[in-house]
Design a protein around this motif. Structure first.
Motif, mmCIF file in Angstrom:
data_model
loop_
_atom_site.group_PDB
_atom_site.id
_atom_site.type_symbol
_atom_site.label_atom_id
_atom_site.label_comp_id
_atom_site.label_asym_id
_atom_site.label_seq_id
_atom_site.Cartn_x
_atom_site.Cartn_y
_atom_site.Cartn_z
ATOM 1 N N SER D 30 0.844 -1.209 0.000
ATOM 2 C CA SER D 30 0.000 0.000 0.000
ATOM 3 C C SER D 30 0.873 1.250 0.000
ATOM 4 O O SER D 30 1.980 1.240 0.540
ATOM 5 N N ASP D 31 0.319 2.312 -0.577
ATOM 6 C CA ASP D 31 1.089 3.549 -0.557
ATOM 7 C C ASP D 31 0.406 4.595 0.326
ATOM 8 O O ASP D 31 -0.609 4.327 0.973
ATOM 9 N N SER D 32 0.997 5.788 0.340
ATOM 10 C CA SER D 32 0.526 6.834 1.242
ATOM 11 C C SER D 32 -0.895 7.287 0.895
ATOM 12 O O SER D 32 -1.624 7.741 1.778
ATOM 13 N N SER D 33 -1.308 7.131 -0.378
ATOM 14 C CA SER D 33 -2.694 7.489 -0.720
ATOM 15 C C SER D 33 -3.671 6.580 0.010
ATOM 16 O O SER D 33 -4.695 7.036 0.527
ATOM 17 N N ALA D 34 -3.364 5.294 0.047
ATOM 18 C CA ALA D 34 -4.223 4.346 0.760
ATOM 19 C C ALA D 34 -4.267 4.691 2.249
ATOM 20 O O ALA D 34 -5.336 4.645 2.888
ATOM 21 N N LEU D 35 -3.114 5.064 2.790
ATOM 22 C CA LEU D 35 -3.076 5.444 4.208
ATOM 23 C C LEU D 35 -3.952 6.671 4.452
ATOM 24 O O LEU D 35 -4.708 6.726 5.435
ATOM 25 N N LEU D 36 -3.872 7.635 3.551
ATOM 26 C CA LEU D 36 -4.668 8.856 3.753
ATOM 27 C C LEU D 36 -6.170 8.553 3.689
ATOM 28 O O LEU D 36 -6.954 9.151 4.435
ATOM 29 N N GLU D 37 -6.553 7.614 2.822
ATOM 30 C CA GLU D 37 -7.971 7.222 2.776
ATOM 31 C C GLU D 37 -8.394 6.647 4.125
ATOM 32 O O GLU D 37 -9.468 6.959 4.645
ATOM 33 N N GLU D 38 -7.544 5.824 4.693
ATOM 34 C CA GLU D 38 -7.860 5.224 5.992
ATOM 35 C C GLU D 38 -7.901 6.309 7.098
ATOM 36 O O GLU D 38 -8.765 6.271 7.974
ATOM 37 N N ILE D 39 -6.978 7.264 7.027
ATOM 38 C CA ILE D 39 -6.981 8.361 8.015
ATOM 39 C C ILE D 39 -8.279 9.156 7.915
ATOM 40 O O ILE D 39 -8.927 9.471 8.919
ATOM 41 N N LYS D 40 -8.711 9.444 6.676
ATOM 42 C CA LYS D 40 -9.959 10.210 6.484
ATOM 43 C C LYS D 40 -11.164 9.427 6.991
ATOM 44 O O LYS D 40 -12.117 10.013 7.507
ATOM 45 N N ARG D 41 -11.116 8.081 6.822
ATOM 46 C CA ARG D 41 -12.232 7.261 7.286
ATOM 47 C C ARG D 41 -12.310 7.312 8.822
ATOM 48 O O ARG D 41 -13.381 7.476 9.401
ATOM 49 N N ARG D 42 -11.145 7.211 9.444
ATOM 50 C CA ARG D 42 -11.137 7.217 10.914
ATOM 51 C C ARG D 42 -11.397 8.599 11.505
ATOM 52 O O ARG D 42 -11.978 8.715 12.573
ATOM 53 N N PRO D 44 -12.850 11.769 10.030
ATOM 54 C CA PRO D 44 -13.450 12.589 8.961
ATOM 55 C C PRO D 44 -13.279 14.088 9.220
ATOM 56 O O PRO D 44 -13.234 14.881 8.269
ATOM 57 N N GLN D 45 -13.155 14.475 10.472
ATOM 58 C CA GLN D 45 -12.964 15.901 10.806
ATOM 59 C C GLN D 45 -11.642 16.449 10.263
ATOM 60 O O GLN D 45 -11.413 17.668 10.287
ATOM 61 N N LEU D 46 -10.748 15.577 9.776
ATOM 62 C CA LEU D 46 -9.457 16.035 9.222
ATOM 63 C C LEU D 46 -9.513 16.367 7.729
ATOM 64 O O LEU D 46 -8.545 16.921 7.188
ATOM 65 N N SER D 47 -10.622 16.024 7.079
ATOM 66 C CA SER D 47 -10.660 16.121 5.606
ATOM 67 C C SER D 47 -10.203 17.477 5.078
ATOM 68 O O SER D 47 -9.373 17.560 4.171
ATOM 69 N N ASP D 48 -10.767 18.543 5.651
ATOM 70 C CA ASP D 48 -10.403 19.880 5.153
ATOM 71 C C ASP D 48 -8.905 20.132 5.333
ATOM 72 O O ASP D 48 -8.221 20.548 4.389
ATOM 73 N N LEU D 49 -8.419 19.860 6.534
ATOM 74 C CA LEU D 49 -7.011 20.147 6.837
ATOM 75 C C LEU D 49 -6.079 19.384 5.896
ATOM 76 O O LEU D 49 -5.049 19.920 5.455
ATOM 77 N N LEU D 50 -6.429 18.143 5.545
ATOM 78 C CA LEU D 50 -5.519 17.325 4.727
ATOM 79 C C LEU D 50 -5.262 17.939 3.354
ATOM 80 O O LEU D 50 -4.211 17.717 2.747
ATOM 81 N N GLN D 51 -6.228 18.725 2.863
ATOM 82 C CA GLN D 51 -6.025 19.375 1.561
ATOM 83 C C GLN D 51 -4.868 20.366 1.596
ATOM 84 O O GLN D 51 -4.240 20.636 0.574
ATOM 85 N N PHE D 52 -4.664 20.956 2.772
ATOM 86 C CA PHE D 52 -3.643 22.003 2.886
ATOM 87 C C PHE D 52 -2.361 21.496 3.526
ATOM 88 O O PHE D 52 -1.391 22.233 3.654
ATOM 89 N N ALA D 53 -2.365 20.242 3.951
ATOM 90 C CA ALA D 53 -1.222 19.703 4.675
ATOM 91 C C ALA D 53 -0.159 19.177 3.713
ATOM 92 O O ALA D 53 -0.407 18.944 2.528
ATOM 93 N N ALA D 54 1.043 18.997 4.246
ATOM 94 C CA ALA D 54 2.077 18.224 3.570
ATOM 95 C C ALA D 54 2.257 16.939 4.378
ATOM 96 O O ALA D 54 1.641 16.770 5.443
ATOM 97 N N PHE D 55 3.065 16.009 3.851
ATOM 98 C CA PHE D 55 3.232 14.721 4.526
ATOM 99 C C PHE D 55 4.704 14.349 4.518
ATOM 100 O O PHE D 55 5.451 14.716 3.603
ATOM 101 N N ALA D 56 5.083 13.629 5.574
ATOM 102 C CA ALA D 56 6.474 13.200 5.657
ATOM 103 C C ALA D 56 6.514 11.707 5.980
ATOM 104 O O ALA D 56 5.671 11.198 6.715
ATOM 105 N N VAL D 57 7.499 11.014 5.413
ATOM 106 C CA VAL D 57 7.752 9.611 5.740
ATOM 107 C C VAL D 57 9.169 9.534 6.285
ATOM 108 O O VAL D 57 10.126 9.973 5.614
ATOM 109 N N ASN D 58 9.286 9.026 7.500
ATOM 110 C CA ASN D 58 10.593 8.886 8.147
ATOM 111 C C ASN D 58 11.412 10.173 8.083
ATOM 112 O O ASN D 58 12.578 10.171 7.680
#
Lengths: 83, 150, 150, 83
Positions: D30-42, D44-58
């Motif tokens: 799985s990649d980070s897109s799949a993870l983000l879908e799972e984060i949004k499912r758990r 949902p109040q984060l949906s708006d913020l995720l549009q403006f966020a950046a992401f980091a791995v390690n």
């Protein structure tokens, strides 16, 4: 009657003249060019430096020959190097 | 805030100057320190000796502060220049400026050191040995002299 | 000289950072301090609360130092960012950079604060009352995000 | 077998989720897109913020979907405001 002007020497001009200051008497109405002629006459060793120096009358730089009056303070400003 | 300018025989403290320009409205403080280097064009420098035309230097520093305030919205401006012997690694000049937003303080500090080097009657002798040194000249002075017919 | 970066809960000292970048070869030291202002767009600010992703913030600060060294011949680079509560008039960030000649230190400090605001994962909440505040966002972050597709 | 990724929340994303971190199990590959879908499912109040966020791995920003493996640290980076 003469107008006595106080002339200040700093840094290399002080070292070349051997003095920090000197009084110079000028004819009334004389300007800074006349004073510089007198300075060169008294301190010929300053001639080279004067080409690169600036001059101030009563704490302000002058940008053209300026009439001097009794009690004025005239400073020879060799190339500065503050900072 | 009033401007602070001083030409002094004492050592300079960046902490002191920063406190002078500190104010609750300021979001940014920029400083510049000119420090004695141990070398110049390969020659070893023992110390610098500074000399000033003190009353004119302080007057020119005051007018430098006014020029800064014409150009940038700054709160505090503090400039001190040390004279006499300045050993290696010690500051000969410190400038501290505060402003609401960072660009004003940063740009004003850069302007201030350039303007100081062009206009303020202070002279530096680089001492290479105990009795052997050389008076320096700022290129900024010649540019100003040329431009203004000084 | 090695780079010094730190994210800390303690108060910052400009004197300490300047000493860290001091070296006999340096002729110039420039600093920038970001300070808590008592107001934002007319609202009174009591204090700031900072939070960081500390290991990533320190890694990004290290890579910021490397980018500075690619661009300018500098000697010492020291950057500290405070987290937790930062009262009005105290510094949240201090950057100090030394170089042989002044332009490198001055320009590198300006670059550093801009780059820090774009890349280093630290967040600021402006507290207008004891329990009432607002998370801020740097415009520099959005520019970087847009440019790099983050 | 699943790949467990540690997800970190800071600042406003921490306040919105009420947690500093969470473990998320992903299917291998799985990649980070799949993870983000799972984060949004758990959350949902984060949906708006995720549009403006950046992401980091390690500890590094990612600029495109990135395959995640067991033990990776994934951080949601809301708009930063250091300085």
């Amino acid at each position: 009657m003469v107008e006595t002007v106080r002339v200040l020497f700093f840094a290399r001009s002080r070292e070349l003249t051997g003095v920090r200051e000197a009084n110079v008497d000028l004819q009334p109405g004389s300007d800074s060019s006349a004073l510089l002629e007198e300075i060169k006459r008294r301190y010929p060793q300053l001639s080279d430096l004067l080409q690169f120096a600036a001059f101030a009358v009563n704490l302000d730089y002058i940008s053209k020959p300026t009439v001097l009056k009794h009690g004025d303070e005239f400073a020879v400003i060799p190339p500065i190097s503050g900072g | 805030m009033t401007d602070h300018v001083r030409v002094t025989n004492e050592g300079l403290s960046i902490d002191t100057l920063v406190r002078m320009v500190s104010t609750p409205e300021a979001g940014a403080i920029a400083t510049f320190s000119g420090v004695t280097r141990n070398n110049f064009e390969g020659k070893s420098v023992l110390r610098l000796e500074y000399e000033a035309y003190v009353p004119m230097a302080e007057k020119e520093l005051q007018s430098l502060c006014s020029r800064i305030r014409e150009k940038w919205p700054v709160f505090g401006v503090a400039i001190e220049h040390r004279i006499g012997v300045v050993p290696v690694e010690e500051a000969s000049v410190i400038i501290a400026i505060s402003s609401a937003h960072r660009d004003a303080a940063l740009d004003a500090v850069k302007f201030a050191i350039n303007d100081l080097k062009a206009r303020v009657p202070i002279w530096k002798k680089e001492m290479y040995g105990d009795d052997y040194g050389e008076w320096k000249a700022n290129k900024e002075f010649f540019v100003l002299k040329e431009a203004n017919g000084l």
